[in-house]
Design a protein around this motif. Sequence first.
Motif, PDB file in Angstrom:
ATOM      1  N   GLU A  56       0.789  -1.232   0.000  1.00 23.22           N
ATOM      2  CA  GLU A  56       0.000   0.000   0.000  1.00 23.22           C
ATOM      3  C   GLU A  56       0.823   1.286   0.000  1.00 23.22           C
ATOM      4  OE1 GLU A  56      -0.475  -2.458   2.256  1.00 23.22           O
ATOM      5  OE2 GLU A  56      -2.355  -3.330   1.548  1.00 23.22           O
ATOM      6  N   ALA A  57       2.067   1.234   0.403  1.00 25.84           N
ATOM      7  CA  ALA A  57       2.903   2.442   0.389  1.00 25.84           C
ATOM      8  C   ALA A  57       3.040   2.985  -1.034  1.00 25.84           C
ATOM      9  CB  ALA A  57       4.267   2.159   0.991  1.00 25.84           C
ATOM     10  N   ASP A  58       2.977   2.117  -2.026  1.00 26.47           N
ATOM     11  CA  ASP A  58       2.959   2.514  -3.434  1.00 26.47           C
ATOM     12  C   ASP A  58       1.712   1.894  -4.065  1.00 26.47           C
ATOM     13  OD1 ASP A  58       5.202   4.244  -3.820  1.00 26.47           O
ATOM     14  OD2 ASP A  58       6.524   2.518  -3.646  1.00 26.47           O
ATOM     15  N   GLN A  59       1.886   0.738  -4.684  1.00 23.14           N
ATOM     16  CA  GLN A  59       0.755   0.007  -5.260  1.00 23.14           C
ATOM     17  C   GLN A  59       0.923  -1.458  -4.868  1.00 23.14           C
ATOM     18  OE1 GLN A  59      -0.477   2.136  -9.288  1.00 23.14           O
ATOM     19  NE2 GLN A  59       1.564   1.320  -9.476  1.00 23.14           N
ATOM     20  N   VAL A  60      -0.177  -2.098  -4.542  1.00 24.04           N
ATOM     21  CA  VAL A  60      -0.114  -3.509  -4.198  1.00 24.04           C
ATOM     22  C   VAL A  60       0.211  -4.279  -5.472  1.00 24.04           C
ATOM     23  CG1 VAL A  60      -1.367  -5.477  -3.241  1.00 24.04           C
ATOM     24  CG2 VAL A  60      -1.812  -3.173  -2.370  1.00 24.04           C
ATOM     25  N   TRP A  61       1.227  -5.133  -5.394  1.00 26.70           N
ATOM     26  CA  TRP A  61       1.642  -5.966  -6.529  1.00 26.70           C
ATOM     27  C   TRP A  61       1.674  -7.404  -6.058  1.00 26.70           C
ATOM     28  CZ3 TRP A  61       6.815  -8.196  -7.560  1.00 26.70           C
ATOM     29  CH2 TRP A  61       6.912  -8.789  -8.823  1.00 26.70           C
ATOM     30  N   GLY A  62       1.072  -8.285  -6.832  1.00 23.63           N
ATOM     31  CA  GLY A  62       0.987  -9.670  -6.411  1.00 23.63           C
ATOM     32  C   GLY A  62       1.557 -10.651  -7.412  1.00 23.63           C
ATOM     33  N   PRO A  63       1.557 -11.910  -7.015  1.00 23.18           N
ATOM     34  CA  PRO A  63       2.103 -12.974  -7.852  1.00 23.18           C
ATOM     35  C   PRO A  63       1.194 -13.280  -9.044  1.00 23.18           C
ATOM     36  CG  PRO A  63       1.092 -13.913  -5.910  1.00 23.18           C
ATOM     37  CD  PRO A  63       1.034 -12.421  -5.751  1.00 23.18           C
ATOM     38  N   VAL A  64       1.671 -14.142  -9.908  1.00 25.35           N
ATOM     39  CA  VAL A  64       0.941 -14.548 -11.113  1.00 25.35           C
ATOM     40  C   VAL A  64      -0.468 -15.030 -10.766  1.00 25.35           C
ATOM     41  CG1 VAL A  64       0.945 -16.251 -13.002  1.00 25.35           C
ATOM     42  CG2 VAL A  64       3.065 -15.096 -12.357  1.00 25.35           C
ATOM     43  N   GLU A  65      -0.628 -15.643  -9.631  1.00 19.59           N
ATOM     44  CA  GLU A  65      -1.927 -16.208  -9.238  1.00 19.59           C
ATOM     45  C   GLU A  65      -3.031 -15.160  -9.094  1.00 19.59           C
ATOM     46  OE1 GLU A  65       1.378 -18.890  -8.063  1.00 19.59           O
ATOM     47  OE2 GLU A  65       0.993 -16.801  -7.546  1.00 19.59           O
ATOM     48  N   VAL A  66      -2.710 -13.881  -8.892  1.00 23.69           N
ATOM     49  CA  VAL A  66      -3.746 -12.847  -8.739  1.00 23.69           C
ATOM     50  C   VAL A  66      -4.211 -12.294 -10.079  1.00 23.69           C
ATOM     51  CG1 VAL A  66      -2.817 -12.179  -6.486  1.00 23.69           C
ATOM     52  CG2 VAL A  66      -2.236 -10.808  -8.512  1.00 23.69           C
ATOM     53  N   GLU A  67      -3.475 -12.556 -11.143  1.00 26.59           N
ATOM     54  CA  GLU A  67      -3.806 -11.995 -12.452  1.00 26.59           C
ATOM     55  C   GLU A  67      -5.122 -12.579 -12.967  1.00 26.59           C
ATOM     56  OE1 GLU A  67      -0.468 -12.576 -15.063  1.00 26.59           O
ATOM     57  OE2 GLU A  67       0.929 -11.758 -13.580  1.00 26.59           O
ATOM     58  N   SER A  68      -5.791 -11.786 -13.824  1.00 24.62           N
ATOM     59  CA  SER A  68      -7.028 -12.262 -14.443  1.00 24.62           C
ATOM     60  C   SER A  68      -7.054 -11.837 -15.901  1.00 24.62           C
ATOM     61  CB  SER A  68      -8.250 -11.701 -13.718  1.00 24.62           C
ATOM     62  OG  SER A  68      -8.473 -10.355 -14.093  1.00 24.62           O
ATOM     63  N   PRO A  69      -7.778 -12.571 -16.742  1.00 27.30           N
ATOM     64  CA  PRO A  69      -7.870 -12.185 -18.151  1.00 27.30           C
ATOM     65  C   PRO A  69      -8.456 -10.781 -18.339  1.00 27.30           C
ATOM     66  CG  PRO A  69      -8.683 -14.429 -17.854  1.00 27.30           C
ATOM     67  CD  PRO A  69      -8.441 -13.855 -16.483  1.00 27.30           C
ATOM     68  N   GLN A  70      -9.447 -10.416 -17.516  1.00 26.59           N
ATOM     69  CA  GLN A  70     -10.088  -9.105 -17.666  1.00 26.59           C
ATOM     70  C   GLN A  70      -9.101  -7.966 -17.392  1.00 26.59           C
ATOM     71  OE1 GLN A  70     -11.064 -11.628 -15.689  1.00 26.59           O
ATOM     72  NE2 GLN A  70     -13.278 -11.737 -15.492  1.00 26.59           N
ATOM     73  N   THR A  71      -8.352  -8.075 -16.308  1.00 32.74           N
ATOM     74  CA  THR A  71      -7.442  -6.987 -15.955  1.00 32.74           C
ATOM     75  C   THR A  71      -6.218  -6.964 -16.875  1.00 32.74           C
ATOM     76  OG1 THR A  71      -6.445  -8.342 -14.203  1.00 32.74           O
ATOM     77  CG2 THR A  71      -8.237  -6.852 -13.559  1.00 32.74           C
ATOM     78  N   SER A  72      -5.737  -8.120 -17.291  1.00 33.69           N
ATOM     79  CA  SER A  72      -4.602  -8.155 -18.225  1.00 33.69           C
ATOM     80  C   SER A  72      -4.995  -7.568 -19.576  1.00 33.69           C
ATOM     81  CB  SER A  72      -4.084  -9.587 -18.379  1.00 33.69           C
ATOM     82  OG  SER A  72      -3.531 -10.034 -17.156  1.00 33.69           O
ATOM     83  N   THR A  73      -6.225  -7.828 -20.018  1.00 26.94           N
ATOM     84  CA  THR A  73      -6.721  -7.253 -21.267  1.00 26.94           C
ATOM     85  C   THR A  73      -6.785  -5.736 -21.158  1.00 26.94           C
ATOM     86  OG1 THR A  73      -7.963  -9.241 -21.815  1.00 26.94           O
ATOM     87  CG2 THR A  73      -8.687  -7.197 -22.867  1.00 26.94           C
ATOM     88  N   ALA A  74      -7.192  -5.219 -19.994  1.00 29.73           N
ATOM     89  CA  ALA A  74      -7.251  -3.775 -19.780  1.00 29.73           C
ATOM     90  C   ALA A  74      -5.857  -3.152 -19.851  1.00 29.73           C
ATOM     91  CB  ALA A  74      -7.906  -3.456 -18.439  1.00 29.73           C
ATOM     92  N   VAL A  75      -4.874  -3.821 -19.283  1.00 30.13           N
ATOM     93  CA  VAL A  75      -3.488  -3.339 -19.344  1.00 30.13           C
ATOM     94  C   VAL A  75      -3.030  -3.318 -20.803  1.00 30.13           C
ATOM     95  CG1 VAL A  75      -1.093  -3.874 -18.727  1.00 30.13           C
ATOM     96  CG2 VAL A  75      -2.903  -4.065 -17.000  1.00 30.13           C
ATOM     97  N   ASP A  76      -3.256  -4.406 -21.513  1.00 31.32           N
ATOM     98  CA  ASP A  76      -2.824  -4.496 -22.907  1.00 31.32           C
ATOM     99  C   ASP A  76      -3.511  -3.453 -23.791  1.00 31.32           C
ATOM    100  OD1 ASP A  76      -1.210  -6.632 -22.170  1.00 31.32           O
ATOM    101  OD2 ASP A  76      -2.615  -8.154 -22.916  1.00 31.32           O
ATOM    102  N   ALA A  77      -4.779  -3.179 -23.524  1.00 31.54           N
ATOM    103  CA  ALA A  77      -5.558  -2.245 -24.343  1.00 31.54           C
ATOM    104  C   ALA A  77      -5.102  -0.797 -24.155  1.00 31.54           C
ATOM    105  CB  ALA A  77      -7.036  -2.360 -24.016  1.00 31.54           C
ATOM    106  N   THR A  78      -4.366  -0.520 -23.081  1.00 30.83           N
ATOM    107  CA  THR A  78      -3.948   0.858 -22.785  1.00 30.83           C
ATOM    108  C   THR A  78      -2.437   1.036 -22.872  1.00 30.83           C
ATOM    109  OG1 THR A  78      -3.828   0.407 -20.403  1.00 30.83           O
ATOM    110  CG2 THR A  78      -5.963   1.211 -21.280  1.00 30.83           C
ATOM    111  N   LEU A  79      -1.749   0.168 -23.581  1.00 29.71           N
ATOM    112  CA  LEU A  79      -0.296   0.210 -23.678  1.00 29.71           C
ATOM    113  C   LEU A  79       0.195   1.629 -23.940  1.00 29.71           C
ATOM    114  CD1 LEU A  79       2.445  -1.289 -23.906  1.00 29.71           C
ATOM    115  CD2 LEU A  79       2.002  -1.461 -26.357  1.00 29.71           C
ATOM    116  N   GLY A  80       1.075   2.092 -23.080  1.00 29.58           N
ATOM    117  CA  GLY A  80       1.694   3.401 -23.258  1.00 29.58           C
ATOM    118  C   GLY A  80       0.857   4.588 -22.831  1.00 29.58           C
ATOM    119  N   GLU A  81      -0.377   4.392 -22.423  1.00 30.72           N
ATOM    120  CA  GLU A  81      -1.235   5.510 -22.037  1.00 30.72           C
ATOM    121  C   GLU A  81      -0.990   5.909 -20.589  1.00 30.72           C
ATOM    122  OE1 GLU A  81      -5.402   5.544 -23.257  1.00 30.72           O
ATOM    123  OE2 GLU A  81      -4.971   3.784 -24.500  1.00 30.72           O
ATOM    124  N   ILE A  82      -0.860   7.227 -20.379  1.00 32.48           N
ATOM    125  CA  ILE A  82      -0.684   7.788 -19.044  1.00 32.48           C
ATOM    126  C   ILE A  82      -1.533   9.043 -18.918  1.00 32.48           C
ATOM    127  CG2 ILE A  82       1.653   6.880 -18.692  1.00 32.48           C
ATOM    128  CD1 ILE A  82       2.675   9.734 -19.356  1.00 32.48           C
TER     129      ILE A  82
END
Length: 170
Positions: free
Chosen positions: A142-168
Motif C-alpha cells: 500500500e505504500a505505493d501500489q499492491v503488486w501480487g504474484p501470477v496467481e492474482v492476475e485475471s484475463p479481464q485486468t490483463s486485457t485492460a493493461v494491454d488495451a492501454t499500452l503506453g497511455e498515461i
Amino acid sequence: GFGGVLAYCLAAAPRAAGATGGLDPGSDAPESVPAPPVELNPPVRVLLASNVDTRAFSRIGDASFSYAGKTYRGGGGIVEGPDRRPALVATLPIDTYLYGVVPLEIGRAWPEGALQAQAIVARTYALGHRVMGRPYDLVAHEADQVWGPVEVESPQTSTAVDATLGEIVT
C-alpha cells in the motif's frame, strides 16, 4: 491505490484522436515536430520483501521467479535493502508489473472502461515514482501500489493493461 470511483470517472473521459496544439488544422501553420520516440513499456524495479530469507527465493528462467511458494513475473534479485539486510527486488516491464497490480488495486468485476482507467492511473503512478539512487522504484504494498504474484492476475485486468499500452495521465 486509487479508488474505483476515480478510475471509473477517468474511463468515461473521451480520448483525444489527435492534437493540433490549439491551431486550426486547416490553417497554414507549420507542421508540428514529431516527439522523440518514447519507450512504451520501460522497466520498473519493485521491492517485494525486506529482510529476505534467501532460501525462499529461486529463479525460474529469465522472466519469473519464486518466493515463499508464489510465482512472480520479472527477474528477481537479492540486493542490500534499506535496513542493510537482504531484500528481494523484481525488475520487469511496466505493463508486466501492472498485470499484478490492477487486479489487486481495483478488482476484476468492474466494467472494462474502469479496468482500463485503473491501468492508466497505475501506469502513470509507477512511471512517476521511478527513483535513481536506490535499487528499487516502488514497494509492492500500500505504500505505493499492491503488486501480487501470477496467481492474482485475471484475463479481464490483463486485457485492460494491454488495451492501454503506453497511455498515461498528463
